[in-house]
Design an enzyme around this catalytic site. Structure first.
Site, PDB file in Angstrom:
ATOM      1  N   TYR A 108      -1.827   0.469  10.395  1.00  0.00           N
ATOM      2  CA  TYR A 108      -1.966  -0.207   9.077  1.00  0.00           C
ATOM      3  C   TYR A 108      -0.858   0.050   8.114  1.00  0.00           C
ATOM      4  O   TYR A 108      -0.214  -0.838   7.629  1.00  0.00           O
ATOM      5  CB  TYR A 108      -3.279   0.406   8.391  1.00  0.00           C
ATOM      6  CG  TYR A 108      -3.506  -0.228   7.032  1.00  0.00           C
ATOM      7  CD1 TYR A 108      -3.901  -1.616   6.576  1.00  0.00           C
ATOM      8  CD2 TYR A 108      -2.881   0.608   5.954  1.00  0.00           C
ATOM      9  CE1 TYR A 108      -4.038  -1.881   5.343  1.00  0.00           C
ATOM     10  CE2 TYR A 108      -3.287   0.179   4.429  1.00  0.00           C
ATOM     11  CZ  TYR A 108      -3.835  -0.832   4.302  1.00  0.00           C
ATOM     12  OH  TYR A 108      -4.060  -1.358   2.927  1.00  0.00           O
ATOM     13  N   SER A 149       0.911  -1.309   0.114  1.00  0.00           N
ATOM     14  CA  SER A 149      -0.047   0.090   0.020  1.00  0.00           C
ATOM     15  C   SER A 149       0.785   1.211  -0.033  1.00  0.00           C
ATOM     16  O   SER A 149       2.093   1.073   0.495  1.00  0.00           O
ATOM     17  CB  SER A 149      -0.950  -0.013   1.150  1.00  0.00           C
ATOM     18  OG  SER A 149      -1.508   1.235   1.307  1.00  0.00           O
TER      19      SER A 149
END
Length: 252
Positions: free
Chosen positions: A151, A138
């Site tokens: 995250y 990501s």
């Protein structure tokens, strides 16, 4: 898929986690259409039912955190391509407000599970002298995003792991590719926002990356000659850039 994309015939079996929607489902169908037999792994029996009758697709209901559940699967199928796609963003809270259980949950699914699964498939790949490991990272693992400290840390771990793993696998014939996208129109934010709210806040007003775009990139990397390893693909919507700053003035 473009007709020019041709996966090497040495690859026969692929395993994709988080296969029931979004990027995972798009990758399952793209790999199947490219001629591979695909094992689609997910936790939702209802969502897996949609893939159950797809030709060339074997569905497996499993939780990626239970790595021992994959022992029998990997004994039956010689996996040549592993796509570690399963991931979760279970909260967008500031770190200091986050429940400790959510920290463990995101690290268990986003970081620990992909490493354990890669460890399980690698001996067979190394013995056969071929294989390709894909990790869906990501942009949050490459640059800071508010409300995504844990995250982002889990995805940053994936990114560095891929770099280090490449060093360990030199000479083995096994390739490693991280795909680190910006905002893709998936159900990642469903838990934290709900799909309707996520659509209104995150996707309306510009064209997003679609899961099929990520599948196309993955196939492109897989189709390159064996001596070529695309180590990392960073991809963003044309309308998104990472960077910038906002100053907050003190009150009083």
């Amino acid at each position: 898929m473009p007709d020019s994309v041709s996966v090497p015939e040495i690859y026969c079996w692929a395993l994709v986690t988080g296969a029931t929607s979004g990027i995972g489902k798009a990758v399952v169908l793209a790999l199947r259409d490219a001629g591979l037999q695909v094992i689609a792994v997910g936790r939702s029996p209802e969502a897996l039912a949609e893939l159950r009758f797809e030709p060339g697709v074997t569905v497996v209901e499993a939780d990626v955190r239970q790595v021992d559940a994959f022992t029998e699967i990997l004994a039956r199928y010689p996996v040549d391509v592993l796509v570690n796609n399963a991931g979760v963003l279970s909260t967008r809270s500031p770190f200091q407000e986050m429940a400790p259980a959510e920290i463990d949950n995101m690290f268990d699914i986003n970081l620990k599970a992909p490493l354990h699964l890669a460890r399980k498939v690698l001996p067979g790949m190394i013995e056969r002298g071929r294989g390709h490991l894909f990790f869906i990272g990501s942009s949050a693992g490459r640059s800071p995003h508010p409300g995504a400290a844990v995250y982002g840390a889990s995805k940053a771990g994936i990114s560095l792991f891929c770099d280090a793993l490449r060093c360990d696998l030199l000479g083995s014939g096994v390739r490693v590719t991280e795909i680190a996208p910006g905002r893709v129109q998936t159900q990642l934010y469903k838990t934290t926002m709900g799909m309707q709210a996520a659509g209104a806040e995150l996707y309306e007003g510009y064209e997003s990356i679609m899961p099929e775009d990520i599948a196309t990139l993955l196939l492109a990397a897989l189709s390159l000659p064996q001596q070529v390893d695309v180590s990392r693909l960073e991809v963003f919507p044309t309308a998104q850039a990472v960077g910038g700053a906002r100053m907050v003035k003190t009150k009083g």
